[in-house]
Every structure is written in structure tokens, then in C-alpha cells.
Design an enzyme around this catalytic site. Structure first.
Site, short mmCIF file in Angstrom:
data_model
loop_
_atom_site.label_atom_id
_atom_site.label_comp_id
_atom_site.label_asym_id
_atom_site.label_seq_id
_atom_site.Cartn_x
_atom_site.Cartn_y
_atom_site.Cartn_z
CG ASP A 129 -1.86 1.22 1.24
OD1 ASP A 129 -2.43 1.55 0.18
OD2 ASP A 129 -2.00 1.87 2.29
CB SER A 130 0.22 4.79 -0.73
OG SER A 130 -0.96 4.92 0.03
CB CYS B 231 -3.37 0.56 -2.56
SG CYS B 231 -3.38 2.29 -3.03
CD GLU C 30 -0.05 7.04 5.69
OE1 GLU C 30 1.08 6.95 6.21
OE2 GLU C 30 -0.69 6.05 5.29
CB CYS D 57 -9.56 4.95 -0.15
SG CYS D 57 -7.94 5.37 0.55
CG HIS E 113 -5.15 5.25 3.88
ND1 HIS E 113 -4.58 4.67 2.77
CD2 HIS E 113 -4.12 5.73 4.62
CE1 HIS E 113 -3.25 4.82 2.83
NE2 HIS E 113 -2.96 5.46 3.94
N1 DGL Z 1 -4.93 3.13 0.45
C1 DGL Z 1 -4.91 3.80 -0.82
C2 DGL Z 1 -6.17 3.45 -1.63
O1 DGL Z 1 -6.81 2.47 -1.34
C3 DGL Z 1 -4.64 5.26 -0.60
C4 DGL Z 1 -4.13 5.91 -1.79
C5 DGL Z 1 -3.30 7.14 -1.55
O2 DGL Z 1 -2.15 6.97 -1.14
O3 DGL Z 1 -3.79 8.22 -1.87
O4 DGL Z 1 -6.52 4.09 -2.59
#
Ligand code: DGL
Length: 270
Positions: free
Chosen positions: A13-14, A76, A155, A187, A189
Site C-alpha cells: 500500500d502507499s 490499495c 497517516e 480506499c 485507508h
Molecule cells: N490506500 C490507498 C487506496 O486504497 C490510498 C491511496 C493514496 O495513497 O492516496 O486508494
């Protein structure tokens, strides 16, 4: 014939979002070893171009391949939308699980005929999302909103901060006002914001759809089909690595543990 494969599952993931998927993977397959890659130095992905996201995700995948993973879960939505085709072409022998907005279950179960989808700007403005919506939700009205700023709040560990609630309210109230009775979290997150989202919904009728259980089941099925499940009877070891510094990794580990504990207690993360 049993031929257990003790190589790890890779999750990418990011940043912190993938822990919402990791939690379900651990619950579903406790004996599996996992390596989690967080691209914290480049988070968020949501406002970046496809080329940028593709090359960042490929770098993370390369690293997980060096760790010897047997499957990669792209935990993600944004990374899946931008890069999954390219990844499958580049690593044809490696199974990938991607995340697409869970429009189908929402469309099948809505009573009001209106569903809300909250994702990054990249995801909700993508052709992939448009195609998914056309395929699975004809006759249903979709209110798709970009949750700008939410990934950054998560974050920073500000899930319960007043500014986070203000942002969420601005995104979710219009959906409620239009009669949406489903909220698709597109998303990874966003399930970390479940408590704040519940406060906004209050006693109104809106089901929150977190894709994590379906993704973990799909990963299990894929591993089983390919005879890649571990034969270990011990609890799997989990490692967290990433592009950020040691402090980022420690925060990620702590948040993962905290989310998993609260998820196991309540059936929902916090
Ligand atoms: N968890 C990522 C998603 O599902 C976040 C993406 C991001 O870093 O903007 O899209």
C-alpha cells in the site's frame, strides 16, 4: 499430495491503508507469513499521475519479489486502478489480488437505489471505476466523492481529530441527504475512519462496506487453487518494511496491532 508453500504473502500500500486488509488476511490465514510494504515516503498516491503510481508500485513489487513472496495483494484501490494491468504483464507467473470499489454488493443490497462511494480522486475519476459502475450498478444511482485530505489525516494518526470529522461530514452528509443507504469505502485507508464515519451517520440508515473480508477470502481461494497454502501449524511471522524511515515503520506496526485488536473485539476497526 501435500506441498505446503511457506513463502510469505506480500501486501503493498502507499502507507497505512493496507493494514485494514492485512487484519483480515491474518484472521483468515493465521499460519501464513506476511511481508507488508508501505510506500510511506511517497504517500499519498491519490493525486499522482498514472505513470508515477505505476513506477512506485512496481518498485514496491520488485522489493517484495526479492523477499520471495508467493502472491501479492495490492491493498490499495488507487494502485490497483493505475497499475494492476502492468504488474500482471511484467510478472506473469506471480498471482496478484487487486482492489476495486465494492460497487456490486452495494448495488445488489441497496433498498433506496442510491449508494455512496468514497475513494481517492484518482480512483473515482478513473475509467476503471466508470466501467465497474456501468457493469454492476445499472439502475442504481451512485454518488462518487473524492475523499481529499483523508489519507493524510490517517497517516498523521488524526483519525479522531475535529478537522477529520469536518472533512468526512462534507463528503458523507450530501450522500445521506440524497438517500444513500450504502457507503462503499473505496480506499483502504478509510476503514481506519470507521468510528468517525459512524458518528456522522448516527441513527440514520447507511451500511458501511469495507472490502477487506471479501479480499481475504479471495486471497485464500487463490492460494488454495494454486496449491500455495502453507503447511505450517505455527502462527505466521509478519514483517513490515517500506520506503519511509524507522519511525514510519514503528508507527505502522503499532497502528496495525491496535487496529487488529479493536477489529477483533468489535468486528470493526477503529
Ligand atoms: N490506500 C490507498 C487506496 O486504497 C490510498 C491511496 C493514496 O495513497 O492516496 O486508494
Amino acid at each position: 499430495m501435500t506441498s505446503g508453500n511457506r513463502s510469505p504473502i506480500g501486501i503493498i500500500d502507499s502507507g497505512m491503508g493496507g493494514i485494514t486488509i492485512w487484519t483480515e488476511i491474518v484472521r483468515t490465514m493465521p499460519q501464513e507469513e506476511v511481508v507488508y510494504w508501505a510506500d510511506s515516503a511517497n504517500c499519498p498516491y491519490g493525486g499522482k499521475s498514472r505513470q508515477e503510481i505505476e513506477s512506485l508500485v512496481a518498485a514496491g513489487v520488485e522489493r517484495l519479489v526479492r523477499e520471495g513472496v508467493k502472491i501479492i495483494v495490492i491493498a490499495c484501490n488507487t494502485a490497483t486502478t493505475a497499475a494492476i494491468g502492468n504488474l500482471r504483464e511484467r510478472w506473469p507467473g506471480l498471482p496478484f489480488v487487486g482492489l476495486e470499489p465494492a460497487v456490486k454488493p452495494a448495488a445488489l443490497s441497496t433498498k433506496s437505489g442510491v449508494i455512496g462511494v468514497l475513494g481517492t480522486a484518482y480512483t473515482v475519476n478513473s475509467d476503471m471505476f466508470r466501467r465497474t459502475a456501468e457493469k454492476y450498478a445499472s439502475g442504481v444511482r451512485i454518488i462518487a466523492t473524492a475523499g481529499n485530505g483523508l489519507v493524510e489525516q490517517v497517516e498523521k494518526g488524526l483519525e479522531d481529530a475535529p478537522e477529520t470529522e469536518t472533512l468526512l461530514r462534507a463528503y458523507i452528509e450530501p450522500m445521506l441527504a440524497e438517500g444513500a443507504d450504502k457507503l462503499v469505502l473505496a480506499c483502504t485507508h478509510y476503514p481506519l475512519l470507521t468510528a468517525a464515519i459512524r458518528r456522522i451517520i448516527g441513527s440514520r440508515e447507511m451500511e458501511i462496506i469495507n472490502p477487506a473480508p471479501a479480499i481475504a477470502r479471495h486471497t485464500l481461494e487463490l492460494l488454495r487453487e494454486r496449491n500455495l497454502l502453507t503447511d505450517s501449524t505455527e502462527l505466521g511471522v509478519h514483517r513490515f518494511i517500506g520506503s519511509g524511515d524507522q519511525e514510519d515503520i514503528e508507527r505502522l506496526k503499532a497502528r496495525a496491532q491496535q487496529y487488529k485488536n479493536s477489529y477483533n473485539e468489535t468486528g470493526n476497526g477503529k
